[in-house]
Write a protein that holds these residues in place. Structure first.
Motif, PDB file in Angstrom:
ATOM      1  N   MET A  52     131.215 -20.073  58.669  1.00 31.26           N
ATOM      2  CA  MET A  52     129.815 -20.170  59.084  1.00 31.26           C
ATOM      3  C   MET A  52     129.604 -19.363  60.353  1.00 31.26           C
ATOM      4  SD  MET A  52     128.484 -24.046  58.468  1.00 31.26           S
ATOM      5  CE  MET A  52     130.040 -24.778  58.890  1.00 31.26           C
ATOM      6  N   ASN A  53     128.558 -18.580  60.341  1.00 35.74           N
ATOM      7  CA  ASN A  53     128.246 -17.767  61.514  1.00 35.74           C
ATOM      8  C   ASN A  53     127.184 -18.387  62.418  1.00 35.74           C
ATOM      9  OD1 ASN A  53     130.002 -15.595  60.816  1.00 35.74           O
ATOM     10  ND2 ASN A  53     128.535 -14.982  59.261  1.00 35.74           N
ATOM     11  N   SER A  54     126.412 -19.341  61.879  1.00 33.77           N
ATOM     12  CA  SER A  54     125.350 -19.961  62.673  1.00 33.77           C
ATOM     13  C   SER A  54     125.095 -21.385  62.194  1.00 33.77           C
ATOM     14  CB  SER A  54     124.058 -19.142  62.570  1.00 33.77           C
ATOM     15  OG  SER A  54     123.646 -19.061  61.214  1.00 33.77           O
ATOM     16  N   ILE A  55     124.817 -22.259  63.140  1.00 32.89           N
ATOM     17  CA  ILE A  55     124.532 -23.666  62.839  1.00 32.89           C
ATOM     18  C   ILE A  55     123.303 -24.082  63.621  1.00 32.89           C
ATOM     19  CG2 ILE A  55     125.322 -26.050  63.172  1.00 32.89           C
ATOM     20  CD1 ILE A  55     128.141 -25.117  62.564  1.00 32.89           C
ATOM     21  N   VAL A  56     122.360 -24.737  62.925  1.00 34.38           N
ATOM     22  CA  VAL A  56     121.230 -25.333  63.621  1.00 34.38           C
ATOM     23  C   VAL A  56     121.634 -26.750  64.028  1.00 34.38           C
ATOM     24  CG1 VAL A  56     120.071 -26.176  61.511  1.00 34.38           C
ATOM     25  CG2 VAL A  56     118.751 -25.824  63.585  1.00 34.38           C
ATOM     26  N   VAL A  57     121.330 -27.105  65.262  1.00 34.66           N
ATOM     27  CA  VAL A  57     121.628 -28.437  65.780  1.00 34.66           C
ATOM     28  C   VAL A  57     120.320 -29.139  66.102  1.00 34.66           C
ATOM     29  CG1 VAL A  57     122.726 -29.754  67.628  1.00 34.66           C
ATOM     30  CG2 VAL A  57     123.888 -27.755  66.668  1.00 34.66           C
ATOM     31  N   PHE A  58     120.114 -30.283  65.464  1.00 33.82           N
ATOM     32  CA  PHE A  58     118.968 -31.139  65.746  1.00 33.82           C
ATOM     33  C   PHE A  58     119.447 -32.267  66.643  1.00 33.82           C
ATOM     34  CE2 PHE A  58     117.793 -29.779  61.262  1.00 33.82           C
ATOM     35  CZ  PHE A  58     116.919 -28.796  61.674  1.00 33.82           C
ATOM     36  N   CYS A  59     118.724 -32.520  67.736  1.00 35.74           N
ATOM     37  CA  CYS A  59     119.121 -33.574  68.656  1.00 35.74           C
ATOM     38  C   CYS A  59     117.980 -33.872  69.620  1.00 35.74           C
ATOM     39  CB  CYS A  59     120.387 -33.190  69.418  1.00 35.74           C
ATOM     40  SG  CYS A  59     120.294 -31.613  70.285  1.00 35.74           S
ATOM     41  N   GLY A  60     118.168 -34.880  70.447  1.00 32.49           N
ATOM     42  CA  GLY A  60     117.107 -35.358  71.319  1.00 32.49           C
ATOM     43  C   GLY A  60     116.802 -34.463  72.504  1.00 32.49           C
ATOM     44  N   SER A  61     115.531 -34.496  72.907  1.00 39.77           N
ATOM     45  CA  SER A  61     115.124 -33.825  74.148  1.00 39.77           C
ATOM     46  C   SER A  61     115.274 -34.783  75.324  1.00 39.77           C
ATOM     47  CB  SER A  61     113.690 -33.311  74.046  1.00 39.77           C
ATOM     48  OG  SER A  61     112.801 -34.373  73.783  1.00 39.77           O
ATOM     49  N   SER A  62     115.751 -35.997  75.046  1.00 37.60           N
ATOM     50  CA  SER A  62     116.115 -36.966  76.087  1.00 37.60           C
ATOM     51  C   SER A  62     117.637 -37.051  76.144  1.00 37.60           C
ATOM     52  CB  SER A  62     115.554 -38.353  75.759  1.00 37.60           C
ATOM     53  OG  SER A  62     114.156 -38.317  75.719  1.00 37.60           O
ATOM     54  N   GLU A  63     118.146 -37.556  77.271  1.00 40.73           N
ATOM     55  CA  GLU A  63     119.600 -37.702  77.409  1.00 40.73           C
ATOM     56  C   GLU A  63     120.104 -39.015  76.841  1.00 40.73           C
ATOM     57  OE1 GLU A  63     120.847 -37.084  81.437  1.00 40.73           O
ATOM     58  OE2 GLU A  63     120.407 -34.943  81.362  1.00 40.73           O
ATOM     59  N   GLY A  64     119.208 -40.010  76.676  1.00 38.07           N
ATOM     60  CA  GLY A  64     119.668 -41.325  76.255  1.00 38.07           C
ATOM     61  C   GLY A  64     120.439 -41.996  77.366  1.00 38.07           C
ATOM     62  N   ASN A  65     121.155 -43.077  77.036  1.00 44.27           N
ATOM     63  CA  ASN A  65     121.888 -43.817  78.075  1.00 44.27           C
ATOM     64  C   ASN A  65     123.365 -44.014  77.744  1.00 44.27           C
ATOM     65  OD1 ASN A  65     121.803 -45.788  76.100  1.00 44.27           O
ATOM     66  ND2 ASN A  65     120.209 -46.994  77.113  1.00 44.27           N
ATOM     67  N   ASP A  66     123.881 -43.229  76.800  1.00 42.58           N
ATOM     68  CA  ASP A  66     125.298 -43.293  76.450  1.00 42.58           C
ATOM     69  C   ASP A  66     125.950 -41.972  76.847  1.00 42.58           C
ATOM     70  OD1 ASP A  66     127.814 -43.394  75.318  1.00 42.58           O
ATOM     71  OD2 ASP A  66     127.125 -44.023  73.335  1.00 42.58           O
ATOM     72  N   PRO A  67     126.760 -41.971  77.913  1.00 42.14           N
ATOM     73  CA  PRO A  67     127.389 -40.723  78.375  1.00 42.14           C
ATOM     74  C   PRO A  67     128.233 -40.033  77.302  1.00 42.14           C
ATOM     75  CG  PRO A  67     127.754 -42.502  79.957  1.00 42.14           C
ATOM     76  CD  PRO A  67     127.112 -43.118  78.757  1.00 42.14           C
ATOM     77  N   ALA A  68     128.753 -40.800  76.347  1.00 44.53           N
ATOM     78  CA  ALA A  68     129.588 -40.216  75.290  1.00 44.53           C
ATOM     79  C   ALA A  68     128.788 -39.243  74.430  1.00 44.53           C
ATOM     80  CB  ALA A  68     130.188 -41.318  74.419  1.00 44.53           C
ATOM     81  N   ILE A  69     127.484 -39.464  74.301  1.00 49.40           N
ATOM     82  CA  ILE A  69     126.645 -38.577  73.494  1.00 49.40           C
ATOM     83  C   ILE A  69     126.530 -37.203  74.155  1.00 49.40           C
ATOM     84  CG2 ILE A  69     124.267 -38.214  72.694  1.00 49.40           C
ATOM     85  CD1 ILE A  69     124.221 -41.303  72.161  1.00 49.40           C
ATOM     86  N   LEU A  70     126.330 -37.190  75.468  1.00 49.18           N
ATOM     87  CA  LEU A  70     126.275 -35.910  76.181  1.00 49.18           C
ATOM     88  C   LEU A  70     127.632 -35.210  76.167  1.00 49.18           C
ATOM     89  CD1 LEU A  70     123.960 -36.719  79.220  1.00 49.18           C
ATOM     90  CD2 LEU A  70     123.382 -35.511  77.109  1.00 49.18           C
ATOM     91  N   GLN A  71     128.703 -35.996  76.238  1.00 55.33           N
ATOM     92  CA  GLN A  71     130.044 -35.416  76.165  1.00 55.33           C
ATOM     93  C   GLN A  71     130.276 -34.767  74.803  1.00 55.33           C
ATOM     94  OE1 GLN A  71     132.579 -38.748  77.106  1.00 55.33           O
ATOM     95  NE2 GLN A  71     132.131 -38.658  79.295  1.00 55.33           N
ATOM     96  N   ALA A  72     129.815 -35.436  73.747  1.00 52.76           N
ATOM     97  CA  ALA A  72     129.970 -34.883  72.398  1.00 52.76           C
ATOM     98  C   ALA A  72     129.127 -33.616  72.236  1.00 52.76           C
ATOM     99  CB  ALA A  72     129.576 -35.929  71.352  1.00 52.76           C
ATOM    100  N   ALA A  73     127.926 -33.611  72.815  1.00 50.04           N
ATOM    101  CA  ALA A  73     127.063 -32.422  72.760  1.00 50.04           C
ATOM    102  C   ALA A  73     127.736 -31.252  73.475  1.00 50.04           C
ATOM    103  CB  ALA A  73     125.707 -32.724  73.383  1.00 50.04           C
ATOM    104  N   ALA A  74     128.354 -31.534  74.629  1.00 49.87           N
ATOM    105  CA  ALA A  74     129.057 -30.490  75.376  1.00 49.87           C
ATOM    106  C   ALA A  74     130.267 -29.986  74.591  1.00 49.87           C
ATOM    107  CB  ALA A  74     129.482 -31.015  76.743  1.00 49.87           C
ATOM    108  N   GLU A  75     130.975 -30.895  73.951  1.00 49.91           N
ATOM    109  CA  GLU A  75     132.135 -30.512  73.136  1.00 49.91           C
ATOM    110  C   GLU A  75     131.701 -29.624  71.972  1.00 49.91           C
ATOM    111  OE1 GLU A  75     136.177 -30.435  71.774  1.00 49.91           O
ATOM    112  OE2 GLU A  75     135.265 -30.862  73.715  1.00 49.91           O
TER     113      GLU A  75
END
Length: 193
Positions: free
Chosen positions: A1-24
């Protein structure tokens, strides 16, 4: 795959693991030279995945409708920013630019984008892999609801199985690369896709 669309929130939420997964995810996309296509904002989970991809020298294409351009605080440092007239044009453009779909945690807009892509796949309008990054079981209840739809006869098991789910970025990407799409529905002719 050369390109992937990512759908996700424009808010950070309150679970730090979600931002860590987004960064990963952003890091891995950049390392594998997979272009990130996303909603164009510099805030929330969206901003995290985009900025991490850019920080690792990856390519990022943002797609944002004119009316959301300032409300969602668009990212000015992207490889490319495409401004559309409305939400429908935005989703169509994101779909056209991508070879696969990943959904991270988000709200109504994220779910709406995910379900439109699933519906298009169910109808045979595309055969791209659709993944859910299920960080900390964020989507467990949704997946349970979809299983209930299967058990009540509103959704076929094979259409449920189109959704690839993993709680690990690398695991999800492996499933997406190995994905074998369903045959086109009999009522859809090849030239219509």
């Amino acid at each position: 795959m050369n390109s992937i669309v990512v759908f996700c929130g424009s808010s950070e939420g309150n679970d730090p693991a979600i931002l860590q997964a987004a960064a990963e995810l952003g890091k891995i996309l950049a390392e594998r030279e997979i272009i990130l296509v996303y909603g164009g904002a510099k805030i929330g989970v969206m901003g995290t995945v985009a900025q991490t991809t850019l920080d690792k020298d990856g390519k990022v294409i943002g797609v944002i409708p004119e009316f959301l351009k300032h409300k969602e605080v668009f990212h000015t440092g992207l490889t490319e920013l495409i401004v559309t007239q409305n939400m429908h044009e935005r989703k169509l453009k994101m779909h056209e630019l991508s070879e696969g779909i990943i959904t991270l945690p988000g709200g109504y807009g994220t779910l709406e984008e995910l379900f439109e892509m699933i519906t298009w796949a169910q109808l045979g309008l595309h055969q791209k892999p659709i993944g859910i990054l299920n960080t900390n079981g964020f989507y467990d209840d949704l997946l349970q609801l979809l299983q209930k739809m299967v058990s009540k006869g509103f959704l076929s098991q094979e259409n449920y199985d189109m959704i690839l789910v993993d709680d690990d970025v690398d695991g999800l990407l492996k499933k997406m690369v190995a994905y074998i799409p369903l045959p086109l529905p009999k009522w859809i002719k090849k030239e219509q896709t």
